[in-house]
Design a protein around this motif. Structure first.
Motif, mmCIF file in Angstrom:
data_model
loop_
_atom_site.group_PDB
_atom_site.id
_atom_site.type_symbol
_atom_site.label_atom_id
_atom_site.label_comp_id
_atom_site.label_asym_id
_atom_site.label_seq_id
_atom_site.Cartn_x
_atom_site.Cartn_y
_atom_site.Cartn_z
ATOM 1 N N ARG A 139 2.585 8.791 -24.722
ATOM 2 C CA ARG A 139 3.421 9.544 -23.785
ATOM 3 C C ARG A 139 4.810 8.941 -23.775
ATOM 4 N N ASP A 194 3.112 12.304 -14.910
ATOM 5 C CA ASP A 194 2.880 12.861 -16.246
ATOM 6 C C ASP A 194 1.479 12.537 -16.749
ATOM 7 N N VAL A 195 0.779 11.671 -16.046
ATOM 8 C CA VAL A 195 -0.573 11.292 -16.467
ATOM 9 C C VAL A 195 -1.551 12.262 -15.800
ATOM 10 N N ASP A 196 -1.580 13.473 -16.310
ATOM 11 C CA ASP A 196 -2.372 14.489 -15.605
ATOM 12 C C ASP A 196 -3.081 15.439 -16.585
ATOM 13 N N VAL A 247 4.072 0.661 -9.451
ATOM 14 C CA VAL A 247 2.800 0.796 -8.744
ATOM 15 C C VAL A 247 1.965 -0.452 -8.942
ATOM 16 N N PHE A 248 1.970 -0.938 -10.179
ATOM 17 C CA PHE A 248 1.211 -2.138 -10.505
ATOM 18 C C PHE A 248 1.744 -3.341 -9.710
ATOM 19 N N PHE A 286 2.271 1.753 -3.379
ATOM 20 C CA PHE A 286 1.241 2.257 -4.294
ATOM 21 C C PHE A 286 1.120 3.768 -4.182
ATOM 22 N N VAL A 287 1.218 4.275 -2.951
ATOM 23 C CA VAL A 287 1.031 5.710 -2.741
ATOM 24 C C VAL A 287 2.281 6.498 -3.127
ATOM 25 N N GLY A 328 -4.273 -4.924 -17.290
ATOM 26 C CA GLY A 328 -3.498 -3.783 -16.799
ATOM 27 C C GLY A 328 -2.321 -3.472 -17.699
ATOM 28 N N ILE A 388 4.713 3.619 -13.165
ATOM 29 C CA ILE A 388 3.429 2.930 -13.251
ATOM 30 C C ILE A 388 3.589 1.428 -13.058
ATOM 31 N N ALA A 412 0.834 -1.206 0.000
ATOM 32 C CA ALA A 412 0.000 0.000 0.000
ATOM 33 C C ALA A 412 0.864 1.249 0.000
ATOM 34 N N ALA A 462 -1.123 0.864 -24.078
ATOM 35 C CA ALA A 462 -1.910 1.838 -24.835
ATOM 36 C C ALA A 462 -1.584 3.250 -24.384
ATOM 37 N N LEU A 463 -1.372 3.409 -23.085
ATOM 38 C CA LEU A 463 -1.046 4.734 -22.542
ATOM 39 C C LEU A 463 0.328 5.178 -23.011
ATOM 40 N N ILE A 465 0.543 -3.493 -6.197
ATOM 41 C CA ILE A 465 -0.788 -4.086 -6.040
ATOM 42 C C ILE A 465 -0.678 -5.600 -5.970
ATOM 43 N N VAL A 473 -3.453 -1.853 -20.840
ATOM 44 C CA VAL A 473 -3.795 -0.440 -20.620
ATOM 45 C C VAL A 473 -2.529 0.399 -20.564
#
Lengths: 487, 100
Positions: free
Chosen positions: B87, B94-96, B31-32, B22-23, B76, B28, B19, B82-83, B35, B79
């Motif tokens: 970028r 940067d995902v903002d 982070v994955f 993750f924070v 995941g 990315i 956790a 694709a992202l 999880i 995704v």
């Protein structure tokens, strides 16, 4: 060895039918060419209708009748059937509304309908399950399908971003939900809700460890419900996802998570009432305030409705906190009303936005009423209902929720909810004023609304007024459904 | 025999580490993976409970969690790919594109 009985299969017939049609749509996809791809949408719609028909069949006839299936892990009762039909309504409206949207945005048809049906299967299992394993599986089936749908416009930056945020926060939430289940399993030795709640029958059994488990499960569900403080993903995801998908996921998974919340907190672990009341009270109060205050500053219509969706989750939580068959039937009525008005609004926004969703700011709607009075009137009905205006379903929904809350002596929460509804009128009227009190020319006037979309909007508008003006029959249905939970 | 509390302690530590990662992590993919770490912490708790309760439900649950985690990973990573096409970086900050 558990043998598979026909009764078991019959009791999950709606889910089976939906799965079969989802697979069928995928299989037929390569055989259908070009303009006839829309036929797949009609096939998916047929599946939705067949599933709805099967629930009616099971509801009305003595065989197989209501009861549990698969060793008590799935329950076919009035409560689950009510929610299943609600999900089918949402899926049907979204499929009707997205056929031409997909064509216009040059998106693939087959996968969209298949994923919508699969997501609906997951939600149906969430509502029908009485075992934590099945609830978890249903949650994941619906979540994984909606992660993909959120990123359906693959070449669009915002859609990608929405999918990523939804996926990361959704799986993060799943981990919390699972950890909560692990705690419950460790304490009771079973994942069956009935068994677990019998073993946790006395309030004294809720030690710190057990309470932690319950709180962890709530946190996991709270992400799906988009209740504060776990709502951070919702505005970005609802804004970025394709509008018909937003229509689907702002109602479907949310209603499914509410059905799970009700089954776990009000239907099963009633002995933990003191704790769950506290959690629900705080969560409802926070969610309403965050949603409504956030919506006040928005200029993007999709983002504004995302915040309004958060606020509506807060109102529904007031009904869950009220509990009892009155509170639960209020929740069911409100979720149906919310489904009609929110899906309607998002479908209309999807078409007004034009190709690649260019026009989603409030200023794009300036002067819409002079050029397209019918479209503006339709949108106005949805916003009035969302604001809770009398004669609409939104008004009676709020009335039932808040009345149940007063009966349960939640006076403070009810006053807060009423103040919040008053605030919400401001931002809904901001859009209505933009449509009616401006002389500008709007580019939205050029949109064509194909007849399937008109049909979906018609169903929503008629439904809103039907529920708002003649609610007695429907209210009786929700009462039957909510009492079946306590049998 | 190692007592149950040790397993649960380890599981809790792993869950909290996941956790926290993750924070606070910015990549990315990391982070994955955090999880996944959380899910495995849950699996450990299920296994420990299952062993000490002498009941197989927990182990069955672990299988389901593994299957679902695999399905989630498939979606995941797709995704994320694709992202990444739009970028240059995989930094989560940067995902903002969507801000208040």
């Amino acid at each position: 060895m558990m043998t598979l009985l026909p009764v078991d299969m019959m009791r999950i017939l709606p889910e089976i039918i939906l799965s079969v049609f989802a697979v069928l749509v995928m299989l037929l996809e390569p055989f259908v060419r070009g303009a006839s791809k829309k036929l797949l949408g009609w096939l998916a719609l047929l599946g939705v209708l067949a599933a709805a028909g099967s629930t009616v069949r099971i509801w009305l006839y003595p065989w197989p009748g209501m009861g549990t299936a698969f060793g008590g892990s799935v329950s076919a009762d009035e409560f689950s059937f009510f929610f299943i039909n609600l999900f089918l309504l949402v899926a049907g409206l979204v499929i009707l509304g997205s056929m031409d949207y997909l064509e216009r945005n040059h998106a693939d048809h087959g996968e969209f309908y298949a994923l919508t049906l699969m997501g609906t299967v997951g939600m149906c299992f969430m509502a029908a399950s009485t075992d934590l394993i099945m609830i978890f599986l249903g949650l994941e089936i619906s979540s994984i399908a909606t992660y993909i749908l959120a990123g359906y416009r693959r070449d669009d930056r915002l859609s990608n971003e929405a999918a990523l945020k939804y996926f990361l926060l959704g799986s993060f939430a799943t981990a919390f939900f699972l950890y909560g289940i692990a705690f419950v399993y460790g304490l009771t030795g079973t994942t069956n809700l009935l068994g677990a709640s019998t073993r946790m029958g006395a309030p004294g059994q809720w030690t710190a460890f057990a309470q932690a488990g319950l709180i962890l499960m709530f946190v996991g569900l709270a992400f799906k419900l988009s209740t504060a403080p776990f709502q951070i993903w919702a505005p970005d995801v609802y804004q970025g996802a394709p509008a018909p998908v937003t229509a689907f996921m702002s109602v479907g998974p949310k209603a499914a998570a509410f059905s799970v919340l009700i089954r776990i907190f009000l239907g099963s672990f009633t002995s933990a009432n003191a704790l769950s009341m506290k959690i629900l009270w705080i969560s409802a109060a926070l969610t309403m305030c965050v949603g409504n205050l956030g919506a006040l500053w928005q200029s993007n219509v999709k983002r504004l409705l995302a915040y309004s969706a958060i606020a509506h989750a807060g109102y529904v939580l007031v009904g869950v906190a009220a509990g009892g068959s009155k509170g639960i039937s209020g929740v069911m009525y409100y979720l149906t009303a919310y489904a009609l008005m929110n899906v309607g609004a998002f479908l209309l926004i999807a078409y007004l936005a034009g190709p690649d969703e260019q026009r989603v700011e409030i200023k794009d709607y300036h002067g819409l009423a002079t050029e397209r009075p019918a479209v503006a009137a339709c949108l106005t009905v949805f916003f009035l209902s969302l604001a809770g205006f009398p004669t609409t379903a939104g008004f009676l929904g709020k009335f039932y929720l808040f009345r149940a809350a007063i009966h349960s002596h939640l006076v403070g929460l009810t006053i807060l909810a009423l103040l919040n509804s008053a605030v919400s009128v401001y931002y809904y009227f901001k859009i209505i004023v933009a449509m009616y009190m401006n002389e500008d020319k709007t580019e939205c006037a050029s949109v064509t609304l194909p007849w399937p979309v008109r049909a979906a909007l018609g169903v929503s508008v008629v439904g809103i007024f039907y529920l708002g003006l003649a609610p007695n029959d429907f209210m009786g249905l929700t009462l039957i459904a909510s009492t079946s939970l306590f049998k | 025999m190692v007592p149950l509390s040790h397993y649960l302690g380890l599981s809790a530590i792993l869950f909290i580490l996941g956790a926290a990662g993750f924070v606070f992590r910015r990549n990315i993919i990391t982070v994955f993976m955090c999880i996944e770490l959380m899910l495995n912490a849950v699996n450990l708790a299920f296994m420990a409970f299952s062993r000490f309760l002498g009941n197989l439900d927990g182990q069955i649950f672990v299988f389901f969690v593994i299957v679902v985690a695999a399905a989630e990973a498939a979606v995941g990573l797709a995704v994320i790919i694709a992202l990444h096409r739009h970028r240059p970086s995989l930094n989560i900050e940067d995902v903002d594109s969507m801000k208040m």
